[in-house]
Write a protein that holds these residues in place. Structure first.
Motif, PDB file in Angstrom:
ATOM      1  N   ARG A  25       0.844  -1.208   0.000  1.00  0.00           N
ATOM      2  CA  ARG A  25       0.000   0.000   0.000  1.00  0.00           C
ATOM      3  C   ARG A  25       0.880   1.259   0.000  1.00  0.00           C
ATOM      4  O   ARG A  25       0.612   2.208  -0.721  1.00  0.00           O
ATOM      5  CB  ARG A  25      -0.910  -0.029   1.245  1.00  0.00           C
ATOM      6  N   THR A  61     -10.869  -4.226 -13.986  1.00  0.00           N
ATOM      7  CA  THR A  61      -9.475  -4.572 -13.682  1.00  0.00           C
ATOM      8  C   THR A  61      -9.382  -5.687 -12.650  1.00  0.00           C
ATOM      9  O   THR A  61     -10.189  -5.768 -11.728  1.00  0.00           O
ATOM     10  CB  THR A  61      -8.665  -3.335 -13.221  1.00  0.00           C
ATOM     11  N   ASN A  67      -6.545  -5.793 -11.155  1.00  0.00           N
ATOM     12  CA  ASN A  67      -5.513  -5.216 -10.287  1.00  0.00           C
ATOM     13  C   ASN A  67      -6.135  -4.616  -9.032  1.00  0.00           C
ATOM     14  O   ASN A  67      -7.207  -4.036  -9.077  1.00  0.00           O
ATOM     15  CB  ASN A  67      -4.734  -4.149 -11.044  1.00  0.00           C
ATOM     16  N   VAL A  68      -5.384  -4.727  -7.952  1.00  0.00           N
ATOM     17  CA  VAL A  68      -5.869  -4.153  -6.698  1.00  0.00           C
ATOM     18  C   VAL A  68      -5.308  -2.744  -6.493  1.00  0.00           C
ATOM     19  O   VAL A  68      -5.619  -2.087  -5.500  1.00  0.00           O
ATOM     20  CB  VAL A  68      -5.549  -5.063  -5.486  1.00  0.00           C
ATOM     21  N   ASP A  69      -4.481  -2.288  -7.432  1.00  0.00           N
ATOM     22  CA  ASP A  69      -3.970  -0.922  -7.306  1.00  0.00           C
ATOM     23  C   ASP A  69      -5.042   0.081  -7.748  1.00  0.00           C
ATOM     24  O   ASP A  69      -6.087  -0.306  -8.268  1.00  0.00           O
ATOM     25  CB  ASP A  69      -2.659  -0.759  -8.106  1.00  0.00           C
ATOM     26  N   ASN A  70      -4.753   1.374  -7.513  1.00  0.00           N
ATOM     27  CA  ASN A  70      -5.735   2.395  -7.895  1.00  0.00           C
ATOM     28  C   ASN A  70      -5.208   3.295  -9.019  1.00  0.00           C
ATOM     29  O   ASN A  70      -5.544   4.461  -9.104  1.00  0.00           O
ATOM     30  CB  ASN A  70      -6.140   3.249  -6.678  1.00  0.00           C
ATOM     31  N   GLU A  74      -7.761   4.828 -11.416  1.00  0.00           N
ATOM     32  CA  GLU A  74      -8.428   5.975 -10.779  1.00  0.00           C
ATOM     33  C   GLU A  74      -7.499   7.184 -10.752  1.00  0.00           C
ATOM     34  O   GLU A  74      -7.914   8.300 -11.023  1.00  0.00           O
ATOM     35  CB  GLU A  74      -8.851   5.640  -9.344  1.00  0.00           C
ATOM     36  N   HIS A 103     -13.419  -3.114  -9.924  1.00  0.00           N
ATOM     37  CA  HIS A 103     -12.327  -3.933  -9.383  1.00  0.00           C
ATOM     38  C   HIS A 103     -12.832  -5.337  -9.103  1.00  0.00           C
ATOM     39  O   HIS A 103     -13.643  -5.536  -8.193  1.00  0.00           O
ATOM     40  CB  HIS A 103     -11.810  -3.327  -8.072  1.00  0.00           C
ATOM     41  N   GLU A 135      -9.495  -3.967  -3.584  1.00  0.00           N
ATOM     42  CA  GLU A 135      -8.752  -2.711  -3.653  1.00  0.00           C
ATOM     43  C   GLU A 135      -7.788  -2.621  -2.482  1.00  0.00           C
ATOM     44  O   GLU A 135      -8.191  -2.698  -1.317  1.00  0.00           O
ATOM     45  CB  GLU A 135      -9.728  -1.530  -3.611  1.00  0.00           C
ATOM     46  N   THR A 184      -6.274  -0.094  -1.383  1.00  0.00           N
ATOM     47  CA  THR A 184      -6.417   1.110  -0.555  1.00  0.00           C
ATOM     48  C   THR A 184      -7.428   0.899   0.580  1.00  0.00           C
ATOM     49  O   THR A 184      -7.554   1.754   1.446  1.00  0.00           O
ATOM     50  CB  THR A 184      -6.890   2.301  -1.405  1.00  0.00           C
ATOM     51  N   LYS A 185      -8.155  -0.216   0.527  1.00  0.00           N
ATOM     52  CA  LYS A 185      -9.248  -0.400   1.501  1.00  0.00           C
ATOM     53  C   LYS A 185      -9.017  -1.597   2.422  1.00  0.00           C
ATOM     54  O   LYS A 185      -8.339  -2.547   2.055  1.00  0.00           O
ATOM     55  CB  LYS A 185     -10.571  -0.592   0.752  1.00  0.00           C
ATOM     56  N   GLU A 191     -11.466   3.288   3.557  1.00  0.00           N
ATOM     57  CA  GLU A 191     -10.371   3.634   2.666  1.00  0.00           C
ATOM     58  C   GLU A 191      -9.268   4.259   3.509  1.00  0.00           C
ATOM     59  O   GLU A 191      -9.526   5.160   4.313  1.00  0.00           O
ATOM     60  CB  GLU A 191     -10.868   4.613   1.613  1.00  0.00           C
TER      61      GLU A 191
END
Ligand code: OAD
Length: 230
Positions: free
Chosen positions: A57, A85, A87-90, A93, A102, A106, A108-109, A124
């Protein structure tokens, strides 16, 4: 406006400094994927898993979208764009993409480990406070866990994703080896005759390959070429 649906995977974020999964013999950022992305792994060593996501993160908050992410956003000027996606990245966004689904959670969460999808307990984490101390609890008293779909768990976002895929006028796959289901099956929801593009420096098993245009390049160069072809 025509609808373009993107399905992206780990290769999308390589140029932003992230590693793929299968390209490193099943390691994800240097750890066996089963150890850091399964419920068993989490139960066996929550400290390791917690530290892994804290570190990833931090890395993510320092990372920038690449030209590929930016060009997907740019297509919104001329198309209705949906990004699905794995992917777990943001980074989609961060590039400004308006509609991102997603499939695998995610980074970020964080969420409750009893009820991961109970929105009351999904938080978040802000960049300045993005590390979870081990033992921190969610609002329901269970241990906070990363909001990541672990192996073997259901993928609830597959339904809205499939509905988007079924409406696509153009379907573009970027940087995924199409090994993991149900994500890998999404292309089958595209209507017959929908043009399919694959952007990947390697081959990937896309079904209905008769209508697939393979742009054998990385995400940024591949997106530039796609924009010339569209
Ligand atoms: P993989 O590691 O399986 O595949 C990555 C793909 O990206 C490969 O086909 C590479 O050839 C391609 N690639 C490498 N560099 C690239 C670049 N610069 N530009 C474009 N493509 C490039 O990753 P995924 O298919 O995304 O799940 O993996 C699917 C899921 O498996 C992940 O979402 C993850 C993992 O288990 C979870 O995190 C829950």
């Amino acid at each position: 406006m025509k609808r373009i649906v993107f399905l992206t995977g780990a290769g999308m974020s390589v140029e932003s400094g992230f590693k793929t999964f299968r390209g490193n013999d099943g390691l994800w950022e240097d750890y066996p994927v089963e150890q850091v992305a399964s419920h068993e792994g989490w139960l066996a060593d929550p400290t390791l898993v917690n530290n892994f996501y804290n570190n990833l993160r931090k890395k993510l908050y320092a990372a920038k979208p690449n030209e590929g992410h930016r060009l997907i956003k740019e297509l919104e000027k001329a198309y209705e764009v949906t990004v699905i996606t794995q992917n777990v990245d943001n980074l989609h966004e961060k590039a400004g993409s308006a509609k991102v689904i997603h499939l695998h959670g995610e980074l970020t969460k964080v969420c409750s480990s009893n009820e991961p999808y109970d929105s009351r307990y999904i938080q978040e984490l802000p960049p300045e406070n993005c590390e979870v101390a081990l033992g921190t609890r969610a609002g329901d008293g269970s241990l906070l866990r990363p909001f990541i779909v672990f192996f073997g768990e259901a993928v609830p976002m597959i339904e809205p994703a499939a509905a988007e895929a079924a409406q696509a006028d153009i379907f573009v796959i970027i940087g995924t080896s199409l090994n993991v289901y149900p994500a890998a099956g999404l292309v089958q929801y595209a209507r017959p005759g929908t043009p399919i593009y694959l952007i990947d420096p390697d081959d990937a098993p896309v079904s209905g390959s008769g209508r697939v245009t393979h742009i054998k390049k990385g995400a940024s160069e591949g997106m530039k070429e796609l924009m010339r072809l569209l």
